[in-house]
Motif scaffolding. Structure first.
Motif, PDB file in Angstrom:
ATOM      1  N   LEU A 105      25.847 -57.569  26.136  1.00 32.45           N
ATOM      2  CA  LEU A 105      24.716 -58.463  25.849  1.00 32.45           C
ATOM      3  C   LEU A 105      25.010 -59.890  26.314  1.00 32.45           C
ATOM      4  CD1 LEU A 105      23.527 -57.295  22.320  1.00 32.45           C
ATOM      5  CD2 LEU A 105      22.319 -57.046  24.488  1.00 32.45           C
ATOM      6  N   ARG A 106      26.274 -60.284  26.318  1.00 37.80           N
ATOM      7  CA  ARG A 106      26.610 -61.644  26.747  1.00 37.80           C
ATOM      8  C   ARG A 106      26.286 -61.866  28.225  1.00 37.80           C
ATOM      9  NH1 ARG A 106      33.255 -61.702  27.145  1.00 37.80           N
ATOM     10  NH2 ARG A 106      33.409 -60.347  28.970  1.00 37.80           N
ATOM     11  N   ASP A 107      26.215 -60.770  28.988  1.00 43.82           N
ATOM     12  CA  ASP A 107      25.935 -60.877  30.419  1.00 43.82           C
ATOM     13  C   ASP A 107      24.453 -60.688  30.747  1.00 43.82           C
ATOM     14  OD1 ASP A 107      28.657 -61.203  30.856  1.00 43.82           O
ATOM     15  OD2 ASP A 107      28.990 -59.045  31.132  1.00 43.82           O
ATOM     16  N   ARG A 108      23.638 -60.373  29.733  1.00 46.21           N
ATOM     17  CA  ARG A 108      22.221 -60.118  29.964  1.00 46.21           C
ATOM     18  C   ARG A 108      21.480 -61.426  30.165  1.00 46.21           C
ATOM     19  NH1 ARG A 108      18.492 -55.986  29.136  1.00 46.21           N
ATOM     20  NH2 ARG A 108      16.395 -56.683  28.613  1.00 46.21           N
ATOM     21  N   GLN A 109      20.681 -61.492  31.190  1.00 46.42           N
ATOM     22  CA  GLN A 109      19.860 -62.659  31.459  1.00 46.42           C
ATOM     23  C   GLN A 109      18.514 -62.505  30.760  1.00 46.42           C
ATOM     24  OE1 GLN A 109      21.074 -65.320  33.225  1.00 46.42           O
ATOM     25  NE2 GLN A 109      22.983 -64.151  33.230  1.00 46.42           N
ATOM     26  N   GLY A 110      18.087 -63.532  30.023  1.00 50.41           N
ATOM     27  CA  GLY A 110      16.812 -63.472  29.327  1.00 50.41           C
ATOM     28  C   GLY A 110      16.957 -62.836  27.953  1.00 50.41           C
TER      29      GLY A 110
ATOM     30  N   ALA B 162       5.265 -53.676   3.885  1.00 49.41           N
ATOM     31  CA  ALA B 162       5.349 -54.902   4.672  1.00 49.41           C
ATOM     32  C   ALA B 162       5.649 -54.544   6.118  1.00 49.41           C
ATOM     33  CB  ALA B 162       6.434 -55.823   4.116  1.00 49.41           C
ATOM     34  N   THR B 163       4.874 -55.108   7.042  1.00 45.44           N
ATOM     35  CA  THR B 163       5.019 -54.804   8.467  1.00 45.44           C
ATOM     36  C   THR B 163       5.111 -56.095   9.263  1.00 45.44           C
ATOM     37  OG1 THR B 163       3.648 -52.818   8.189  1.00 45.44           O
ATOM     38  CG2 THR B 163       4.024 -53.595  10.433  1.00 45.44           C
ATOM     39  N   ILE B 164       6.104 -56.222  10.114  1.00 49.24           N
ATOM     40  CA  ILE B 164       6.158 -57.368  11.025  1.00 49.24           C
ATOM     41  C   ILE B 164       5.093 -57.171  12.096  1.00 49.24           C
ATOM     42  CG2 ILE B 164       7.530 -58.615  12.738  1.00 49.24           C
ATOM     43  CD1 ILE B 164      10.016 -57.977  11.190  1.00 49.24           C
ATOM     44  N   VAL B 165       4.152 -58.096  12.173  1.00 50.05           N
ATOM     45  CA  VAL B 165       3.044 -57.958  13.111  1.00 50.05           C
ATOM     46  C   VAL B 165       3.105 -58.975  14.250  1.00 50.05           C
ATOM     47  CG1 VAL B 165       1.501 -56.883  11.430  1.00 50.05           C
ATOM     48  CG2 VAL B 165       1.580 -59.377  11.603  1.00 50.05           C
ATOM     49  N   SER B 166       3.999 -59.955  14.146  1.00 47.45           N
ATOM     50  CA  SER B 166       4.105 -60.946  15.215  1.00 47.45           C
ATOM     51  C   SER B 166       5.452 -61.643  15.114  1.00 47.45           C
ATOM     52  CB  SER B 166       2.975 -61.975  15.109  1.00 47.45           C
ATOM     53  OG  SER B 166       3.118 -62.990  16.085  1.00 47.45           O
ATOM     54  N   THR B 167       6.053 -61.941  16.260  1.00 46.83           N
ATOM     55  CA  THR B 167       7.298 -62.712  16.297  1.00 46.83           C
ATOM     56  C   THR B 167       7.201 -63.768  17.391  1.00 46.83           C
ATOM     57  OG1 THR B 167       8.415 -61.268  17.902  1.00 46.83           O
ATOM     58  CG2 THR B 167       8.632 -60.695  15.558  1.00 46.83           C
ATOM     59  N   THR B 168       7.860 -64.901  17.157  1.00 45.36           N
ATOM     60  CA  THR B 168       7.958 -65.963  18.143  1.00 45.36           C
ATOM     61  C   THR B 168       9.405 -66.395  18.226  1.00 45.36           C
ATOM     62  OG1 THR B 168       5.722 -66.745  17.626  1.00 45.36           O
ATOM     63  CG2 THR B 168       7.154 -68.254  18.820  1.00 45.36           C
ATOM     64  N   GLY B 169       9.914 -66.515  19.434  1.00 46.73           N
ATOM     65  CA  GLY B 169      11.301 -66.893  19.588  1.00 46.73           C
ATOM     66  C   GLY B 169      12.232 -65.760  19.213  1.00 46.73           C
ATOM     67  N   SER B 170      13.371 -66.098  18.633  1.00 45.18           N
ATOM     68  CA  SER B 170      14.388 -65.111  18.288  1.00 45.18           C
ATOM     69  C   SER B 170      14.145 -64.563  16.887  1.00 45.18           C
ATOM     70  CB  SER B 170      15.779 -65.756  18.351  1.00 45.18           C
ATOM     71  OG  SER B 170      16.774 -64.855  17.907  1.00 45.18           O
ATOM     72  N   SER B 171      14.266 -63.246  16.751  1.00 50.92           N
ATOM     73  CA  SER B 171      14.144 -62.620  15.438  1.00 50.92           C
ATOM     74  C   SER B 171      15.037 -61.387  15.392  1.00 50.92           C
ATOM     75  CB  SER B 171      12.692 -62.232  15.134  1.00 50.92           C
ATOM     76  OG  SER B 171      12.222 -61.262  16.046  1.00 50.92           O
ATOM     77  N   TYR B 172      15.559 -61.090  14.205  1.00 51.14           N
ATOM     78  CA  TYR B 172      16.474 -59.956  14.035  1.00 51.14           C
ATOM     79  C   TYR B 172      15.756 -58.636  14.266  1.00 51.14           C
ATOM     80  CZ  TYR B 172      19.987 -56.959  11.832  1.00 51.14           C
ATOM     81  OH  TYR B 172      20.921 -55.982  11.578  1.00 51.14           O
ATOM     82  N   ARG B 173      14.532 -58.509  13.742  1.00 45.69           N
ATOM     83  CA  ARG B 173      13.711 -57.320  13.935  1.00 45.69           C
ATOM     84  C   ARG B 173      12.457 -57.705  14.706  1.00 45.69           C
ATOM     85  NH1 ARG B 173      14.539 -53.028  10.640  1.00 45.69           N
ATOM     86  NH2 ARG B 173      13.479 -51.951  12.342  1.00 45.69           N
ATOM     87  N   LYS B 174      11.891 -56.749  15.416  1.00 44.71           N
ATOM     88  CA  LYS B 174      10.714 -56.999  16.230  1.00 44.71           C
ATOM     89  C   LYS B 174       9.470 -56.420  15.564  1.00 44.71           C
ATOM     90  CE  LYS B 174      12.854 -59.291  19.318  1.00 44.71           C
ATOM     91  NZ  LYS B 174      12.628 -60.742  19.419  1.00 44.71           N
TER      92      LYS B 174
ATOM     93  N   GLY C 153      13.304 -68.869  15.450  1.00 43.19           N
ATOM     94  CA  GLY C 153      12.037 -68.191  15.671  1.00 43.19           C
ATOM     95  C   GLY C 153      11.176 -68.201  14.430  1.00 43.19           C
ATOM     96  N   SER C 154      10.073 -67.502  14.504  1.00 41.44           N
ATOM     97  CA  SER C 154       9.186 -67.350  13.359  1.00 41.44           C
ATOM     98  C   SER C 154       8.579 -65.953  13.406  1.00 41.44           C
ATOM     99  CB  SER C 154       8.085 -68.419  13.365  1.00 41.44           C
ATOM    100  OG  SER C 154       7.293 -68.302  14.536  1.00 41.44           O
TER     101      SER C 154
ATOM    102  N   ASP D 256       8.947 -69.355   8.987  1.00 41.61           N
ATOM    103  CA  ASP D 256       9.631 -70.071  10.054  1.00 41.61           C
ATOM    104  C   ASP D 256      11.131 -69.949   9.815  1.00 41.61           C
ATOM    105  OD1 ASP D 256      10.693 -71.808  11.898  1.00 41.61           O
ATOM    106  OD2 ASP D 256       9.165 -73.350  11.618  1.00 41.61           O
ATOM    107  N   THR D 257      11.770 -69.081  10.546  1.00 41.13           N
ATOM    108  CA  THR D 257      13.198 -68.843  10.340  1.00 41.13           C
ATOM    109  C   THR D 257      14.065 -69.944  10.939  1.00 41.13           C
ATOM    110  OG1 THR D 257      13.266 -67.477  12.340  1.00 41.13           O
ATOM    111  CG2 THR D 257      12.881 -66.352  10.250  1.00 41.13           C
ATOM    112  N   ARG D 258      13.481 -70.817  11.737  1.00 45.83           N
ATOM    113  CA  ARG D 258      14.267 -71.881  12.364  1.00 45.83           C
ATOM    114  C   ARG D 258      14.727 -72.892  11.330  1.00 45.83           C
ATOM    115  NH1 ARG D 258       9.710 -73.011  16.801  1.00 45.83           N
ATOM    116  NH2 ARG D 258       8.538 -72.705  14.868  1.00 45.83           N
TER     117      ARG D 258
END
Length: 305
Positions: free
Chosen positions: A288-293, A21-33, A87-88, A78-80
């Motif tokens: 990470l709390r200070d990172r923008q974006g 199984a391979t993650i091939v696309s992410t949208t929004g927030s996800s734990y793995r890329k 994200g999804s 859809d993880t939301r």
């Protein structure tokens, strides 16, 4: 990189069909890329992760069906709605056999320290995996591509206290570790995925090690000790009539390590490995709390550290 190595090791041991199984696309927030992989064994056990633990069982069950039918599947989750990850993700699940050329290609690239150029095509029910030329970089809709870089190679110059903690932590991350007591006599081939840490705690040996390290194009050079000691060593290099190139100095970090308040050997090891990871992944190692974006870089390639 440790996770990919674990997957390849388990794959090499298995003599039956497996699922990949391979993650091939992410949208929004996800734990793995994209590029994260999970191997599914015939008994349902898994190696690797695709999330924080919330979707692995579901993907494994689907993979068992794929292994039975031989038909690949593209899962959209859809993880939301279910997991609150905002994200999804899309996960490509396929059947692989022992002796698979693609898995062999990944293993060969890791062992020979070559970048692995990978593509996955899953348009209109058709799937294809494999390597592709370095200059072929666009797959179009329905395709995933990535560049898997060689594992980090940690070279420690100096057999001194604290080495055990440093090398243990590096190996936990899946890095290759080499101890060099006399680097000036070494024929070791280094590259941009090589990190050199100098910790002889002896001026003469540090001088020789630093001269050797800064004569090579590597991703990171770290020297333990005070700023005063660093300057004395650099002055000694200049007095000898030799000056490091600017490119080498850009990757030179002394005192080595992040400012974590480290005192004990294990803490110092954490400080140094964290700095190496930050430098090679081109992050600034702030809070990470200070990172923008987004907290992850948006890249068209994957660098497996």
């Amino acid at each position: 990189m440790k996770e990919l190595r674990d997957i390849l090791a388990e794959y090499a041991r298995c003599t039956s069909s497996m699922g990949l199984a391979t993650i091939v696309s992410t949208t929004g927030s996800s734990y793995r890329k994209t590029g994260a992989r999970m191997l599914i064994l015939p008994d349902g056990r898994t190696v690797g992760t695709l999330s924080g633990g919330c979707i692995e069982e579901e993907v494994a069950q689907r993979a068992l069906h794929v292994m039975e039918t031989g038909e690949p599947a593209l899962l959209s989750i859809d993880t939301r709605r279910r997991f609150g990850c905002h994200g999804s993700i899309e996960i490509f699940v396929e059947k692989i056999e022992p002796g698979d050329d693609f898995m062999g290609y990944l293993s060969d690239c890791i062992s020979s320290r070559r970048p692995a150029h990978v593509k996955v095509i899953f348009e209109a029910g058709h799937s294809q995996r494999g390597s592709y030329p370095e200059d072929e970089v666009h797959m179009g809709i329905g395709g995933h591509e990535e560049l898997i870089l060689p594992p980090v190679r940690l070279v420690v110059c100096g057999d001194s206290p604290g080495n055990e903690a440093l090398m243990h932590l590096a190996k936990t991350l899946g890095w290759d570790c080499i101890l060099l007591e006399h680097p000036e006599d070494s024929t070791l081939a280094v590259d941009e995925r090589t990190a050199i840490v100098i910790k002889n705690h002896h001026f003469g040996r540090d001088f020789v090690s630093l001269r050797w390290a800064l004569s090579h194009s590597v991703g990171y050079v770290g020297l333990l000790g005070s700023r005063k000691r660093k300057q004395e060593l650099m002055n000694a290099l200049v007095a000898e009539g030799w000056e490091p190139e600017d490119a080498s100095l850009n990757h030179f970090h002394s005192p080595a390590g992040l400012d974590l308040g480290a005192e004990e050997p294990e803490q110092i090891a954490l400080s140094i490995t964290a700095e190496i990871l930050a430098v090679l992944s081109r992050h600034h190692a702030g809070f990470l709390r200070d990172r923008q974006g987004p907290i992850h870089h948006i890249l068209c390639t994957s660098a497996a550290l």
